[in-house]
Design a protein around this motif. Structure first.
Motif, PDB file in Angstrom:
ATOM      1  N   ASP A 191      -1.232  -3.616  54.107  1.00 40.89           N
ATOM      2  CA  ASP A 191      -0.318  -4.285  55.036  1.00 40.89           C
ATOM      3  C   ASP A 191      -0.823  -4.150  56.464  1.00 40.89           C
ATOM      4  O   ASP A 191      -1.743  -3.383  56.748  1.00 40.89           O
ATOM      5  CB  ASP A 191       1.136  -3.807  54.876  1.00 40.89           C
TER       6      ASP A 191
ATOM      7  N   GLY B  31       7.655  -2.881  60.929  1.00 37.73           N
ATOM      8  CA  GLY B  31       7.844  -2.612  59.498  1.00 37.73           C
ATOM      9  C   GLY B  31       6.701  -3.177  58.674  1.00 37.73           C
ATOM     10  O   GLY B  31       6.509  -2.793  57.523  1.00 37.73           O
TER      11      GLY B  31
ATOM     12  N   PHE C  50       5.107   4.708  45.854  1.00 38.30           N
ATOM     13  CA  PHE C  50       4.254   3.936  46.753  1.00 38.30           C
ATOM     14  C   PHE C  50       3.310   4.974  47.351  1.00 38.30           C
ATOM     15  O   PHE C  50       3.736   5.897  48.035  1.00 38.30           O
ATOM     16  CB  PHE C  50       5.186   3.289  47.765  1.00 38.30           C
TER      17      PHE C  50
ATOM     18  N   ARG D 225       9.794   4.153  46.922  1.00 41.49           N
ATOM     19  CA  ARG D 225      10.292   2.778  46.819  1.00 41.49           C
ATOM     20  C   ARG D 225       9.084   1.874  46.942  1.00 41.49           C
ATOM     21  O   ARG D 225       7.973   2.348  47.177  1.00 41.49           O
ATOM     22  CB  ARG D 225      11.230   2.535  47.997  1.00 41.49           C
TER      23      ARG D 225
ATOM     24  N   GLY E 267       6.916  -1.052  49.033  1.00 45.18           N
ATOM     25  CA  GLY E 267       6.707  -1.348  50.445  1.00 45.18           C
ATOM     26  C   GLY E 267       7.220  -2.734  50.787  1.00 45.18           C
ATOM     27  O   GLY E 267       7.367  -3.591  49.919  1.00 45.18           O
ATOM     28  N   ASP E 268       7.465  -2.950  52.058  1.00 46.21           N
ATOM     29  CA  ASP E 268       7.882  -4.267  52.532  1.00 46.21           C
ATOM     30  C   ASP E 268       7.031  -4.567  53.765  1.00 46.21           C
ATOM     31  O   ASP E 268       7.116  -3.823  54.731  1.00 46.21           O
ATOM     32  CB  ASP E 268       9.380  -4.212  52.878  1.00 46.21           C
TER      33      ASP E 268
ATOM     34  N   GLU F 189       4.642  -5.401  51.298  1.00 47.93           N
ATOM     35  CA  GLU F 189       3.721  -5.335  50.157  1.00 47.93           C
ATOM     36  C   GLU F 189       4.339  -5.913  48.886  1.00 47.93           C
ATOM     37  O   GLU F 189       3.652  -6.562  48.080  1.00 47.93           O
ATOM     38  CB  GLU F 189       3.294  -3.884  49.894  1.00 47.93           C
TER      39      GLU F 189
HETATM   40  N1  GLY Z   1       5.089  -1.721  54.837  1.00 45.12           N
HETATM   41  C1  GLY Z   1       5.248  -0.324  54.880  1.00 45.12           C
HETATM   42  C2  GLY Z   1       6.477   0.195  54.263  1.00 45.12           C
HETATM   43  O1  GLY Z   1       7.200  -0.486  53.562  1.00 45.12           O
HETATM   44  O2  GLY Z   1       6.748   1.365  54.467  1.00 45.12           O
END
Ligand code: GLY
Ligand code: AMP
Length: 424
Positions: free
Chosen positions: A218, A232, A275, A293, A295-296, A298
């Protein structure tokens, strides 16, 4: 099966998208969700850390499985809450209990876990206000840059990387004695700096068996060329080209297996995602951090690449039969580019109308900070939506994402035009 997803971001929209394609899904609920989940599931407007409200939702809608998106409900014990409640304990929760969530909730715990179970990671020591002077002395034994980490959750801001020894000492003092990150920095981890390229590997486990999900990278900084403030996440790519099979074999042998075995030895019955944030140091993987959890953003590239039925995999997690589940991944590359509100990650405005979504072709729009109102999609957060595309190469997939972004508009929309710049 009726499934409830907890959370409201792009990650949760990607979960909803994937679960809605399952042969086994009956009704899908997202709490609180966003305008994207609203179009494929039923949004329930509750706070995912309000466990009584979650319980009521489970009864009201005859929910048969709960999938937890963000870390907060896990660290606060939503899974434990279900197991301790006579009426809820038979309902599977995808996400670890409090004991497993400590892998993310406490850096000190996760470092100790890694060292104990021989998971390669940076050397470290932990300090509190009482041992401040020892911490300063420890810094003197290290080479710059200096890595200081608040032990607890600090909204992604608790890690400082500093070039000057004097600055490192004064920041350590700020964290320990002046509570720079509140309670989260009452313990501070100081660790060796790892010089390499970062990537993430995701694991789904039932506590005994595991599946290694696609790798992803990311782009955390707001500015092009990885400059400016941390966000984020502004975009992601999967798979990561430099994570070749030889590297991934090392990840599985030295990291994934030791982690799963370590959890078993600690008596932590872990059901959910791990993760693993990695640094590739000259071809060898080191763990930077665990998150409990996905990733966001990802998730917005990892889940679309999974061809298997996600709900079937989740049933395997719940029943500890993950080893019997079919699991396949497309060889295509997926990329996602995040559209954000102007000003983010600092102050930004909300409530802007998003237009042009109906013109998007050949990309998937995962909503993050949006809400629906009078048939309009309105911005409702810093990260607004992620535009995911597939391609035979990174360039090919990115081209589709950027072509579609040209069709989308909202006031002060911002995004990075160089996602994947370091990989192509
Ligand atoms: N993109 C990083 C996270 O979700 O922590
Ligand atoms: P964390 O919250 O632990 O993921 O740390 C945030 C970011 O700091 C990571 O994504 C890395 O870019 C960087 N980082 C953390 N630990 C180290 C380390 N030991 N060496 C180099 N960079 C690090």
């Amino acid at each position: 099966m009726n499934v409830l997803i907890l959370g409201s971001g792009g990650r949760e929209h990607a979960f909803a998208y994937k679960l809605s394609q399952s042969k086994k899904i009956n009704q899908l609920f997202v709490a609180p969700g966003n305008a994207g989940t609203d179009s494929i599931a039923t949004n329930i407007n509750i706070d995912p850390t309000d466990f009584q409200a979650v319980k009521k939702t489970v009864f009201d809608y005859e929910v048969e499985m709960v999938v937890v998106g963000p870390e907060a409900p896990l660290v606060e014990g939503v899974h434990d809450f279900f197991l301790e409640d006579e009426e809820l304990k038979s309902i599977p929760v995808i996400g670890p209990k409090k004991d497993g969530a400590l892998l993310e909730g406490s850096k000190d715990f996760s470092k100790e876990f890694m060292i104990k179970h021989s998971v390669p990671t940076a050397q470290y020591q932990s300090f509190t206000e009482e041992t401040l002077e020892k911490g300063k002395a420890f810094l003197e034994t290290l080479n710059p840059p200096y890595v200081l980490k608040a032990d607890g959750l600090a909204a992604g801001k608790g890690v400082l990387i500093l070039d000057s020894l004097e600055e490192a000492k004064s920041e350590l003092e700020e964290m320990l004695t002046n509570q720079k990150f509140g309670e989260a920095s009452s313990t501070v981890v100081i660790e060796e700096f790892l010089d390499g390229i970062e990537l993430s590997v995701f694991v789904l486990t039932d506590g005994k068996n595991y599946k290694i999900l696609p790798s992803a990278k990311d782009y955390k900084r707001i500015g092009e060329g990885d400059k400016g403030l941390n966000t984020g996440g502004m975009g992601a790519i999967s798979p990561v080209p430099f994570a070749d099979q030889a590297f991934l074999d090392k990840v599985e042998e030295s990291i994934v297996k030791s982690t799963i075995n370590g959890l078993k030895k600690e008596g932590i019955d872990y059901k959910g995602f791990i993760f693993i944030g990695l640094m590739n140091v000259k071809g060898n993987p080191f763990v930077i951090e665990y998150n409990v959890r996905m990733g966001d953003p990802e998730t917005e590239v990892v889940l679309p690449r999974i061809e298997s039925d996600l709900l079937d995999l989740f049933e395997g997690v719940a029943n500890q039969t993950l080893d019997t589940k079919e699991f396949s991944v497309t060889s295509k590359t997926a990329t996602t580019v995040m559209l954000v509100s102007g000003g983010y990650p600092e102050a930004y405005e909300k409530g802007k109308i998003v237009s042009g979504l109906e013109n998007v072709q050949d990309s998937i729009v995962f909503h993050a900070g949006t809400k629906s109102e009078n048939d309009n999609v309105l911005t409702n957060g810093g990260r607004v939506m992620a535009i995911t595309s597939f391609g035979d190469s990174i360039e090919d997939a990115l081209q589709k994402s950027y072509e579609n972004i040209d069709k989308i508009h909202f006031d002060k929309m911002n995004y990075r035009k160089d996602i994947g710049f370091d990989l192509v």
